[in-house]
Design an enzyme around this catalytic site. Structure first.
Site, mmCIF file in Angstrom:
data_model
loop_
_atom_site.group_PDB
_atom_site.id
_atom_site.type_symbol
_atom_site.label_atom_id
_atom_site.label_comp_id
_atom_site.label_asym_id
_atom_site.label_seq_id
_atom_site.Cartn_x
_atom_site.Cartn_y
_atom_site.Cartn_z
ATOM 1 N N HIS A 120 3.798 -2.318 -12.595
ATOM 2 C CA HIS A 120 3.658 -2.137 -14.039
ATOM 3 C C HIS A 120 4.073 -0.732 -14.483
ATOM 4 C CE1 HIS A 120 1.673 -6.022 -13.714
ATOM 5 N NE2 HIS A 120 2.110 -6.172 -14.935
ATOM 6 N N HIS A 177 -2.023 -5.527 1.297
ATOM 7 C CA HIS A 177 -2.568 -4.214 0.930
ATOM 8 C C HIS A 177 -3.838 -4.370 0.113
ATOM 9 C CE1 HIS A 177 -3.086 -0.262 -0.815
ATOM 10 N NE2 HIS A 177 -2.362 0.180 0.190
ATOM 11 N N GLU A 207 -7.493 -3.112 0.986
ATOM 12 C CA GLU A 207 -8.152 -2.427 -0.130
ATOM 13 C C GLU A 207 -8.542 -3.352 -1.275
ATOM 14 O OE1 GLU A 207 -5.773 0.980 -1.214
ATOM 15 O OE2 GLU A 207 -5.738 1.670 0.860
ATOM 16 N N HIS A 239 -1.118 1.457 7.494
ATOM 17 C CA HIS A 239 -2.152 0.415 7.427
ATOM 18 C C HIS A 239 -2.042 -0.556 8.602
ATOM 19 C CE1 HIS A 239 -3.841 1.626 3.670
ATOM 20 N NE2 HIS A 239 -2.717 1.456 3.001
HETATM 21 CO CO CO Z 1 -2.474 2.047 1.060
#
Ligand code: CO
Length: 297
Positions: A120, A177, A207, A239
């Site tokens: 966005h 993610h 997350e 990650h």
């Molecule tokens: Co991250």
């Protein structure tokens, strides 16, 4: 005297109008120059570069002759890389440079997985450049999972990325993610889509939601003994290495191993698989088509 002054001002105004009009006409005669701007979150991990190189190669093969530029949306990643002497542009800087290099038609492609906050922000940047009128046309391609058709293609790409030796009784866990953004719902939506064909594929996030503890409960309930794990991110970066496959006690491997489930982590980002890259590539094609009349695609 007054009359003379007024006429002088009027003459000057007319002169300005002619000159400005002259410039504007010159601008419109700029030769058409199309370009593609690929925009990723970014990664400072060396191993992540294979993903970006693969996308770069595939896009150039699919749309030969159109210059490809890159930008990273993550400020932190750009700072980290700058510390190592590697300078990556933000989308704003990359577009300003393209404007300066006389590009007239630009297809910006988000290489994000879902339309979250980063996408966005990129949308706002593209809208600002559109409003400024620096390009004759600028389009923005959606991230990996946007339409229903994308979801089906992504589900097929997931299937293609699963190691061949996995048996259907083993689980496959994808690590997305995750985000605070409402588009986080895409992860559970993908899990639903995948489980229509293969009930032992699960999608979790680092997350966002679902978290690994919930996946662990689901696996235990099903009596799963072995789980393959793949990052559901374009790159196998920090990650994947640490939160998924690392030795720390809160990594996915540690948590599931502790629950008696044998873990097989696969350290490959989605952009290392051609099936995923083809989806982003299709979105680039759609943007190039939208660039409109006279486009070579
Ligand atoms: Co991250």
């Amino acid at each position: 005297m007054m009359l003379v002054k007024t006429s002088a001002v009027a003459l000057f105004a007319v002169f300005c109008l002619i000159t400005m009009d002259g410039f504007a006409a010159g601008d419109h005669e700029r030769p058409r120059k199309e370009g593609i701007l690929l925009v990723a979150f970014g990664s400072s991990e060396k191993t992540a570069q294979v993903s970006f190189e693969n996308i770069d190669r595939k896009v150039k093969e699919a749309y030969p002759g159109i210059p490809v530029r890159w930008a990273y949306t993550s400020h932190i990643i750009r700072e980290k890389l700058a510390g190592k002497g590697k300078y990556l542009d933000s989308p704003e800087a990359a577009l300003a440079k393209m404007q300066d290099q006389n590009f007239t038609h630009v297809a910006v492609q988000s290489l994000h997985t879902i339309g979250g906050a980063e996408f966005h922000d990129l949308h706002r940047t593209v809208s600002a450049f559109r409003a400024m009128g620096g390009f004759e046309k600028i389009t923005l391609g959606y991230p990996l999972m946007s339409t229903r058709e994308d979801m089906e293609k992504v589900a097929a790409a997931v299937t293609a990325s699963i190691p061949a030796e996995r048996s259907k009784k083993d689980a496959v866990l994808l690590m997305g993610h995750g985000t605070h953004h409402p588009s986080n719902a895409f992860y559970a939506a993908l899990m639903f889509q995948l489980q229509l064909d293969d009930p032992n594929i699960f999608v979790g996030t680092v997350e966002g939601y679902p978290e690994v503890d919930l996946l662990k409960q689901l696996l235990l309930k099903k009596g799963i003994k072995k789980a393959y794990m793949l990052p559901f991110m374009s790159v196998a970066g920090d990650h994947a290495k640490n939160d998924m496959a690392g030795d720390e006690e809160d990594s996915w491997v540690s948590i599931l191993t502790g629950a008696g489930i044998k873990c097989v982590p696969v350290l490959k980002g989605t952009a290392e698989f051609d099936e995923y890259v083809a989806i982003w590539g299709d979105h680039v094609g759609e943007s190039l088509r939208q660039l409109g009349e006279g486009s070579i695609h």
